[in-house]
Design a protein around this motif. Structure first.
Motif, PDB file in Angstrom:
ATOM      1  N   ASN A  58       0.817  -1.209   0.000  1.00 46.86           N
ATOM      2  CA  ASN A  58       0.000   0.000   0.000  1.00 46.86           C
ATOM      3  C   ASN A  58       0.855   1.264   0.000  1.00 46.86           C
ATOM      4  O   ASN A  58       0.454   2.282  -0.559  1.00 46.86           O
ATOM      5  CB  ASN A  58      -0.959   0.004   1.189  1.00 46.86           C
ATOM      6  CG  ASN A  58      -2.068  -1.013   1.015  1.00 46.86           C
ATOM      7  OD1 ASN A  58      -2.344  -1.473  -0.085  1.00 46.86           O
ATOM      8  ND2 ASN A  58      -2.698  -1.379   2.108  1.00 46.86           N
ATOM      9  N   LYS A  61       1.809   1.898  -3.583  1.00 49.62           N
ATOM     10  CA  LYS A  61       0.660   2.445  -4.325  1.00 49.62           C
ATOM     11  C   LYS A  61       0.425   3.900  -3.954  1.00 49.62           C
ATOM     12  O   LYS A  61       0.122   4.726  -4.819  1.00 49.62           O
ATOM     13  CB  LYS A  61      -0.602   1.630  -4.017  1.00 49.62           C
ATOM     14  CG  LYS A  61      -0.616   0.259  -4.621  1.00 49.62           C
ATOM     15  CD  LYS A  61      -1.899  -0.447  -4.235  1.00 49.62           C
ATOM     16  CE  LYS A  61      -1.889  -1.890  -4.644  1.00 49.62           C
ATOM     17  NZ  LYS A  61      -3.108  -2.583  -4.200  1.00 49.62           N
ATOM     18  N   ASN A 116     -10.624  -1.711 -12.357  1.00 49.23           N
ATOM     19  CA  ASN A 116      -9.260  -1.638 -11.843  1.00 49.23           C
ATOM     20  C   ASN A 116      -9.229  -1.719 -10.317  1.00 49.23           C
ATOM     21  O   ASN A 116      -8.345  -2.353  -9.738  1.00 49.23           O
ATOM     22  CB  ASN A 116      -8.600  -0.353 -12.330  1.00 49.23           C
ATOM     23  CG  ASN A 116      -7.114  -0.357 -12.104  1.00 49.23           C
ATOM     24  OD1 ASN A 116      -6.503  -1.397 -11.909  1.00 49.23           O
ATOM     25  ND2 ASN A 116      -6.523   0.822 -12.131  1.00 49.23           N
ATOM     26  N   GLN A 117     -10.192  -1.083  -9.648  1.00 48.36           N
ATOM     27  CA  GLN A 117     -10.251  -1.145  -8.188  1.00 48.36           C
ATOM     28  C   GLN A 117     -10.525  -2.563  -7.711  1.00 48.36           C
ATOM     29  O   GLN A 117      -9.935  -3.020  -6.723  1.00 48.36           O
ATOM     30  CB  GLN A 117     -11.326  -0.202  -7.661  1.00 48.36           C
ATOM     31  CG  GLN A 117     -10.955   1.245  -7.741  1.00 48.36           C
ATOM     32  CD  GLN A 117     -12.100   2.148  -7.326  1.00 48.36           C
ATOM     33  OE1 GLN A 117     -13.226   1.709  -7.157  1.00 48.36           O
ATOM     34  NE2 GLN A 117     -11.811   3.436  -7.180  1.00 48.36           N
ATOM     35  N   SER A 120      -7.328  -4.515  -8.127  1.00 49.08           N
ATOM     36  CA  SER A 120      -6.343  -4.111  -7.116  1.00 49.08           C
ATOM     37  C   SER A 120      -6.674  -4.690  -5.751  1.00 49.08           C
ATOM     38  O   SER A 120      -5.777  -5.108  -5.013  1.00 49.08           O
ATOM     39  CB  SER A 120      -6.276  -2.594  -7.012  1.00 49.08           C
ATOM     40  OG  SER A 120      -5.779  -2.048  -8.196  1.00 49.08           O
ATOM     41  N   ASP A 123      -5.673  -8.316  -5.837  1.00 49.82           N
ATOM     42  CA  ASP A 123      -4.212  -8.438  -5.796  1.00 49.82           C
ATOM     43  C   ASP A 123      -3.678  -8.183  -4.393  1.00 49.82           C
ATOM     44  O   ASP A 123      -2.804  -8.908  -3.915  1.00 49.82           O
ATOM     45  CB  ASP A 123      -3.568  -7.459  -6.769  1.00 49.82           C
ATOM     46  CG  ASP A 123      -3.791  -7.840  -8.220  1.00 49.82           C
ATOM     47  OD1 ASP A 123      -4.282  -8.955  -8.472  1.00 49.82           O
ATOM     48  OD2 ASP A 123      -3.505  -6.991  -9.096  1.00 49.82           O
ATOM     49  N   SER A 124      -4.196  -7.170  -3.732  1.00 47.08           N
ATOM     50  CA  SER A 124      -3.752  -6.842  -2.378  1.00 47.08           C
ATOM     51  C   SER A 124      -4.048  -7.980  -1.409  1.00 47.08           C
ATOM     52  O   SER A 124      -3.214  -8.324  -0.565  1.00 47.08           O
ATOM     53  CB  SER A 124      -4.416  -5.555  -1.909  1.00 47.08           C
ATOM     54  OG  SER A 124      -3.975  -5.217  -0.624  1.00 47.08           O
TER      55      SER A 124
END
Length: 133
Positions: A58, A61, A116-117, A120, A123-124
């Protein structure tokens, strides 16, 4: 004009990257201090084994968002506003025709941002789970 643009872009990139690095370091330190301040019961109830991975991921990012994305967003916003101003000045009929397409483009961009969110977030979660091993 090109030389001035290059110098301004270099200065913008350098200043925003420096600020983003400092802000990210402070954020990571404060996040870690907040985790360390927790009571012992918190660690019994929560799985904190992937916390280091989450903080690192994070933080990267956040740094990229503050430095590159913030600068690009400001620059693109100014370009769009100047483009619309020039378009209305030169031919208001064509500018109105282009403005009819803007809502369709905005809907597509909104859909892509949502996609995309979601990616993400997945992925996180995967990185956190992998870092817990």
């Amino acid at each position: 004009l090109g030389v001035v643009s290059m110098i301004a872009e270099c200065l913008q990139s350098g200043f925003l990257e420096t600020a983003a690095t400092d802000m990210t370091s402070n954020l990571q330190r404060q996040w870690f201090e907040a985790v360390v301040r927790q009571d012992m019961a918190y660690f019994d109830l929560q799985d904190v084994s992937g916390t280091a991975t989450i903080i690192s991921t994070n933080g990267a990012k956040y740094r990229k968002g503050v430095s590159l994305k913030l600068g690009s967003g400001f620059q693109f916003s100014c370009t769009v506003l100047a483009g619309f101003g020039l378009a209305f000045y030169s031919s208001w009929r064509v500018a109105l025709a282009v403005l009819t397409v803007v809502p369709i483009m905005a809907l597509n961009v909104g859909w892509l941002l949502k996609l995309n969110q979601t990616k993400s977030a997945r992925d996180s979660a995967a990185y956190s789970e992998a870092g817990a091993i």
